[in-house]
Design an enzyme around this catalytic site. Structure first.
Site, PDB file in Angstrom:
ATOM      1  N   LYS A 108       0.844  -1.196   0.000  1.00 49.37           N
ATOM      2  CA  LYS A 108       0.000   0.000   0.000  1.00 49.37           C
ATOM      3  C   LYS A 108       0.881   1.248   0.000  1.00 49.37           C
ATOM      4  O   LYS A 108       2.092   1.180   0.232  1.00 49.37           O
ATOM      5  CB  LYS A 108      -0.928   0.002   1.211  1.00 49.37           C
ATOM      6  CG  LYS A 108      -0.203   0.060   2.555  1.00 49.37           C
ATOM      7  CD  LYS A 108      -1.192   0.057   3.702  1.00 49.37           C
ATOM      8  CE  LYS A 108      -0.454   0.111   5.048  1.00 49.37           C
ATOM      9  NZ  LYS A 108      -1.382   0.185   6.187  1.00 49.37           N
ATOM     10  N   TYR A 119      15.238  31.238   3.652  1.00 50.62           N
ATOM     11  CA  TYR A 119      14.094  32.005   4.134  1.00 50.62           C
ATOM     12  C   TYR A 119      14.145  32.218   5.640  1.00 50.62           C
ATOM     13  O   TYR A 119      14.417  31.294   6.404  1.00 50.62           O
ATOM     14  CB  TYR A 119      12.796  31.280   3.777  1.00 50.62           C
ATOM     15  CG  TYR A 119      12.524  31.204   2.297  1.00 50.62           C
ATOM     16  CD1 TYR A 119      12.172  32.336   1.581  1.00 50.62           C
ATOM     17  CD2 TYR A 119      12.624  29.997   1.626  1.00 50.62           C
ATOM     18  CE1 TYR A 119      11.917  32.279   0.211  1.00 50.62           C
ATOM     19  CE2 TYR A 119      12.378  29.918   0.262  1.00 50.62           C
ATOM     20  CZ  TYR A 119      12.027  31.059  -0.433  1.00 50.62           C
ATOM     21  OH  TYR A 119      11.785  30.991  -1.774  1.00 50.62           O
TER      22      TYR A 119
END
Length: 396
Positions: free
Chosen positions: A59, A287
């Site tokens: 999965k 940043y």
């Protein structure tokens, strides 16, 4: 993701891009070791008795490793079942040519889902009476019979009928047309905990429920309970199938299980250095200027960021391998790039490979290391790498 069909145009100009592998490794990529995956399957199979089959849990795109290729590799190595979470995941495997039995672990509740499950020959999980009715009525209209797996809730409090209602649920499903019970199973909530108290309680509940089903002449043909942690910790939990996820990919569900079997991580995450420069003392990096240099510093920019799956919360805490050395990441991790302090690595050049997860010489960085820094689990780290990172199969 760049498709192989798109490559011929990119390869047309001699001297620019020499191969498809160079294209997918231009910026950043994920390497998947077929050899490590196959070896892990074989080592896990050696822990099982002849009556127990290995169900490979693929999965979430095989925990970020690439579901179709992983499915092909694990089936060739000795797995005999596959498990997915969603209908779409199962359909994609069937469309890719996978013929092995596929268990659908998630819940399906609509006639449209039932029709698709039947069409693609998937095997659904049933955990509630209304769900079973929808399946039976839809399959009757289609004139088809489908193998189904009954889920008991023994303490996970997630999908499934309460273990105390096992006989009633089993009897209800047994009298419905067009349904054939393929197994009864449950899921352990704390199998990775060194304290086995809760897992043992769940095991006792499962055992009692199965005993009651057998006494009511509702004995299922297969039983399964163990995930990776349970498989590695207690052979009494193996039953007819074990559902193995994390261990397939070479990681351990808990540190105390490392001695149970030799596993090797299947995934490595790598990226290119795109620029190197020296910045002066007092320079802010990235940043927010979360890092400011206290001296002139040699900085390498690497072409990978949080949009690729490198968590921004690792900013100023991440380490990366470069030429077999650990170097620190500095400043905020950006969407597509991050910066490294490479003062200790002489003459770093653009184009060199940085290893974010994996090995480089004798050094290694694991998903467990990232998870520990972030206060999460390695499953989340593996599943986080986005599809704009090409998956490249290797035989290393």
């Amino acid at each position: 993701m760049l498709s192989w069909e798109q490559l011929p145009a990119l390869l047309a100009q001699p001297g620019q891009i020499a191969s498809a592998q160079q294209v997918v490794r231009q910026r950043a990529w994920v390497e998947i070791s077929d050899r490590a995956l196959s070896t892990n399957v074989r080592h896990l199979r050696q822990l099982l008795g002849p009556q127990t089959d290995l169900m490979a849990v693929v999965k979430a795109d095989a925990y970020g490793h690439g579901a179709l290729k992983v499915a092909q590799t694990v089936l060739a190595a000795g797995a005999s079942w596959l498990a997915v979470a969603t209908l779409q995941e199962g359909v994609e495997l069937r469309a890719g040519g996978i013929e092995a039995p596929i268990l659908l672990l998630g819940a399906s509740n609509t006639p449209e889902e039932v029709e698709a499950i039947a069409r693609w020959k998937l095997q659904p999980t049933l955990g509630a009476v209304q769900q079973a009715l929808v399946f039976s009525e839809t399959l009757a209209a289609l004139g088809q019979t489908l193998p189904v797996h009954l889920k008991l809730d023994t303490g996970m409090s997630r999908l499934g009928t309460l273990w105390t209602d096992a006989v009633g649920f089993g009897r209800f499903v047994a009298q419905l047309p067009n349904l054939s019970v393929a197994s009864v199973y449950s899921h352990l909530a704390t199998a990775d905990d060194p304290d086995p108290t809760i897992a043992r309680q769940q095991h006792r509940r499962f055992t009692e429920a199965i005993g009651a089903l057998r006494a009511a002449n509702l004995a299922p043909p297969r039983l399964h309970l163990a995930n990776s942690a349970a498989m590695l910790s207690d052979r009494a939990l193996h039953y007819d199938l074990v559902r193995v996820g994390l261990a397939l990919y070479g990681l351990y569900p808990a540190a105390h299980l490392r001695e149970a079997v030799a596993l090797r991580p299947v995934m490595q995450v790598k990226a290119r250095v795109t620029q190197v420069k020296t910045i002066p003392a007092g320079s802010g990096v990235s940043y927010g200027h979360l890092f400011v240099t206290d001296r002139p510093l040699r900085v390498a920019v690497v072409g990978i960021g949080y949009a690729d799956g490198v968590p921004r919360n690792l900013s100023n805490r991440l380490e990366v391998l470069l030429r077999g050395q650990r170097v620190r990441q500095i400043g905020a991790i950006a969407m597509d790039q991050l910066m490294l302090d490479v003062d200790a690595v002489p003459d770093v050049q653009a184009g060199e490979t940085a290893v974010l997860l994996g090995t480089d010489g004798n050094a290694a960085i694991s998903a467990d290391e990232w998870a520990q820094k972030l206060g999460t689990i390695s499953w989340e780290i593996l599943c986080g790498f986005k599809h704009r990172l090409p998956r490249v199969s290797t035989t290393d």
